[in-house]
Write an enzyme that holds these catalytic residues in place. Structure first.
Site, PDB file in Angstrom:
ATOM      1  CB  CYS A  88      -0.571   0.082   0.439  1.00  0.00           C
ATOM      2  SG  CYS A  88      -1.900   1.165   1.349  1.00  0.00           S
TER       3      CYS A  88
ATOM      4  CB  CYS B 285      -2.924   2.736  -1.863  1.00  0.00           C
ATOM      5  SG  CYS B 285      -3.389   0.672  -1.190  1.00  0.00           S
TER       6      CYS B 285
ATOM      7  CE  LYS C  94      -4.805   3.766  -6.654  1.00  0.00           C
ATOM      8  NZ  LYS C  94      -5.735   2.930  -5.967  1.00  0.00           N
TER       9      LYS C  94
ATOM     10  CE1 TYR D 118       2.346   3.906   6.915  1.00  0.00           C
ATOM     11  CE2 TYR D 118       1.686   1.398   7.560  1.00  0.00           C
ATOM     12  CZ  TYR D 118       1.147   3.046   7.058  1.00  0.00           C
ATOM     13  OH  TYR D 118       0.500   2.693   6.614  1.00  0.00           O
TER      14      TYR D 118
ATOM     15  N   GLY E  25      -8.251  -6.456 -17.381  1.00  0.00           N
ATOM     16  CA  GLY E  25      -9.251  -5.645 -16.934  1.00  0.00           C
ATOM     17  C   GLY E  25      -9.637  -5.085 -15.502  1.00  0.00           C
TER      18      GLY E  25
ATOM     19  CE1 TYR F 125      -7.103  -1.448  -6.456  1.00  0.00           C
ATOM     20  CE2 TYR F 125      -7.325  -3.915  -6.965  1.00  0.00           C
ATOM     21  CZ  TYR F 125      -7.205  -2.576  -6.381  1.00  0.00           C
ATOM     22  OH  TYR F 125      -6.143  -2.791  -5.126  1.00  0.00           O
TER      23      TYR F 125
ATOM     24  CD  GLU G 110      -6.849   2.503  -9.403  1.00  0.00           C
ATOM     25  OE1 GLU G 110      -7.886   2.355  -8.704  1.00  0.00           O
ATOM     26  OE2 GLU G 110      -6.232   1.920  -9.103  1.00  0.00           O
TER      27      GLU G 110
ATOM     28  NE  ARG H 298      -8.618 -13.523 -18.353  1.00  0.00           N
ATOM     29  CZ  ARG H 298      -8.397 -15.052 -17.444  1.00  0.00           C
ATOM     30  NH1 ARG H 298      -7.728 -15.857 -17.623  1.00  0.00           N
ATOM     31  NH2 ARG H 298      -8.842 -15.001 -16.163  1.00  0.00           N
TER      32      ARG H 298
ATOM     33  NE  ARG I 139     -13.492 -11.877 -14.539  1.00  0.00           N
ATOM     34  CZ  ARG I 139     -13.090 -12.697 -13.338  1.00  0.00           C
ATOM     35  NH1 ARG I 139     -14.543 -13.708 -12.908  1.00  0.00           N
ATOM     36  NH2 ARG I 139     -12.312 -13.026 -12.641  1.00  0.00           N
TER      37      ARG I 139
ATOM     38  CG  ASP J 218      -3.302  -8.026  -0.732  1.00  0.00           C
ATOM     39  OD1 ASP J 218      -4.442  -7.359  -0.128  1.00  0.00           O
ATOM     40  OD2 ASP J 218      -3.068  -6.913  -1.288  1.00  0.00           O
TER      41      ASP J 218
ATOM     42  CB  THR K 124      -4.583  -0.714   2.354  1.00  0.00           C
ATOM     43  OG1 THR K 124      -3.937  -0.972   1.439  1.00  0.00           O
ATOM     44  CG2 THR K 124      -4.548  -0.371   3.847  1.00  0.00           C
TER      45      THR K 124
ATOM     46  CG  HIS L 133     -29.602  22.517  -5.206  1.00  0.00           C
ATOM     47  ND1 HIS L 133     -29.231  22.223  -6.025  1.00  0.00           N
ATOM     48  CD2 HIS L 133     -29.871  24.180  -5.300  1.00  0.00           C
ATOM     49  CE1 HIS L 133     -29.629  22.819  -7.318  1.00  0.00           C
ATOM     50  NE2 HIS L 133     -29.699  23.771  -6.775  1.00  0.00           N
TER      51      HIS L 133
ATOM     52  CD  GLU M 165     -28.694  18.999  -5.789  1.00  0.00           C
ATOM     53  OE1 GLU M 165     -30.453  19.427  -5.524  1.00  0.00           O
ATOM     54  OE2 GLU M 165     -27.614  19.467  -6.809  1.00  0.00           O
TER      55      GLU M 165
END
Ligand SMILES: Cc1cc2nc3c(=O)[nH]c(=O)nc-3n(C[C@H](O)[C@H](O)[C@H](O)COP(=O)(O)OP(=O)(O)OC[C@H]3O[C@@H](n4cnc5c(N)ncnc54)[C@H](O)[C@@H]3O)c2cc1C
Length: 458
Positions: free
Chosen positions: A41, A46, A49, A97, A175, A177, A181, A198, A204, A302, A310, A435, A440
């Site tokens: 991540c 993440c 990216k 970290y 195909g 994410y 992206e 494919r 999917r 994972d 994540t 609004h 909305e």
């Protein structure tokens, strides 16, 4: 031999959280990380990216600004600057970290760790550590496929973060994410992008309307989407790479990236020696408390292939520590997890798709709207937003929310609370609109777009 209450293998999202919380509960904890603390991540997932996503969106912002009266000089983009700044930020986060783990009294070893038996972990220098409990949090790794001539020319998302220059032409196979992206990132930054997948259509598992809507928007923005084809071979030619597709079409590009799924990181871990069983997909099999087939060995994130995100890995790591060291058995609820795809436009989804709802409920109502958002219609853009609610016609409960458009990721976080609280369509209707916003529309859709009814409920 060093002895610990918990040995964590892997310093990513799940491992770091589990180590910190277990230590807070009083356990003596050691964590091994073979690459960089923070894991996928933070280091190559993440976070980097999203920084690239932000960078890629400025192109539209500059274009739109002119319609709002701004004079914007012809913008230029410098890839090496973006990558250098991204690397600086990642290094800062990695240090944070590491500090947090050290402050929490977790002993960090920068080494590969493997299981020698059910209680012994061996480090790269041969040192052995005896552990009362072991947590495997080794994540996943890009699967690149086999038997493709020229595969050595192909990069994965790992290398995409470190390219020396922005490719003028890139072909991305996949195909899911991550493929989608990166296609949008490179297109936004100015590359000519071809996405090869494919299957019938990209993404999917997502709602079919979301898939169709995003594909249309990507194509409108100039991304070439080729479905029902695969890459068969890659050849180095003058000025690039020649990619041969399964229909024998050739495409010349500068880079080829595969994002064709990630496989649990279990190779060479010593799972057999320890007696840890895999499931039929090659992931570590665990129960609702993340316990493996060996009672004192657990696995999160994972590597268990439950929901490779994540926040899920973090929640599983935390729940493991509370269960084993906090005296509070905590299962993780994997239902109704809100999630985003940081494509352009963005996707936010929570709950059931139309197809899933129809398979499980005997009466389903769909409320759906597509419209051009005020901000971009003003500057003549054809970009459209999709908002879709999937409702149980019998109880009025909202089963799923699907958004494609600006800030969908931010919106779905908040909508996730409503769905988790089992909000009904009447609750949505009773909520006053804000609004003028795009959100909305969520509380003003009154007419059922289509309805399904079948005889027997499940
Ligand atoms: C390009 C990309 C984009 C993503 N975007 C998102 C997103 O937007 N939102 C989201 O929620 N998720 C996203 N993900 C998924 C997310 O990164 C993962 O779900 C998450 O990092 C999983 O955490 P983990 O702890 O299971 O494993 P990881 O974070 O992968 O950590 C595992 C760690 O274990 C280490 N390791 C492995 N084997 C050993 C060993 N034997 N000894 C020592 N160390 C070892 C690895 O080096 C790694 O640091 C993305 C992933 C990718 C690849």
């Amino acid at each position: 031999m060093t002895e610990v209450d918990l040995f964590v293998i892997g310093g990513g999202s799940g491992g770091v959280r589990a180590a910190r919380i277990a230590s807070g509960h009083g356990a003596r904890v050691m964590l091994a990380e073979e690459y960089r603390v923070g894991g996928t991540c933070v280091i190559r997932g993440c976070v980097p990216k999203k920084l690239l996503v932000y960078a890629s969106r400025f192109a539209h912002e500059f274009e739109d600004a002119a319609g709002y009266g701004w004079t914007v000089p012809a913008p230029s983009f410098d890839w090496p600057t973006l990558i250098a700044n991204k690397d600086k930020e990642i290094a800062r986060l990695e240090a944070a970290y590491t500090t947090n783990l050290t402050r929490a009294n977790v002993a960090i070893v920068k080494s590969r760790a493997v299981l020698e038996d059910a209680h012994t972990v061996r480090l790269a220098d041969g040192e052995r550590v005896r552990a009362k409990n072991i947590l495997i949090a080794t994540g996943a790794w890009p699967g690149m496929g086999t038997g493709i001539a020229g595969i050595e020319h192909v990069i994965s998302s790992n290398e995409a973060f470190h390219l020396a220059e922005l490719p003028k032409r890139i072909l991305i196979q996949g195909g899911g994410y991550i493929a989608v992206e990166f296609a949008c990132i490179f297109a936004g930054l100015g590359s000519e992008v071809t996405l090869v997948y494919r299957g019938e259509n990209i993404l999917r598992g997502f709602d079919d309307d979301v898939r169709a809507h995003l594909r249309g928007e990507m194509e409108r923005r100039g991304i070439k989407v080729i479905c029902k084809r695969i890459v068969e071979a890659i050849d180095e030619v003058d000025h690039g790479l020649c990619v041969e597709l399964s229909d024998h079409d050739d495409i010349i590009v500068d880079k080829v990236m595969f994002a064709t799924g990630r496989r649990p990181n279990v190779k060479g871990l010593g799972l057999e020696a320890a007696g840890v069983r895999l499931d039929d997909k090659g992931a570590i099999a665990v129960d609702e408390f993340s316990r493996t087939s060996v009672p004192h060995i657990y696995a999160v994130g994972d590597v268990t292939d439950r929901l490779a995100l994540t926040p899920v890995a973090i929640r599983e790591g935390h729940a493991f520590a509370d269960t084993v060291f906090g005296g509070k058995p905590t299962p993780v609820d994997h239902t109704n997890v809100p999630t985003a795809v940081f494509s352009e436009p963005e996707i936010g989804v929570v709950g059931l798709t139309e197809a899933q709802a129809c398979a499980r409920f005997h009466k389903v109502d769909i409320y759906q709207a597509t419209f051009r958002p005020m901000k971009t219609v003003f500057v003549g853009s054809e970009a459209r937003m999709l908002i879709k609610l999937v409702v149980d016609g019998a109880t009025d409960r909202v089963l799923g929310v699907h958004l494609v458009g600006p800030d969908a990721g931010e919106l779905i976080q908040v909508l996730g609370i409503a769905i988790k609280m089992k909000a009904t369509k009447a609750d949505f209707d009773a909520t006053m609109a804000v609004h003028p916003t795009i959100a909305e529309e969520l509380v003003t859709m009154r007419t059922v777009t289509r309805s399904y009814a079948r005889e027997a409920a499940e």
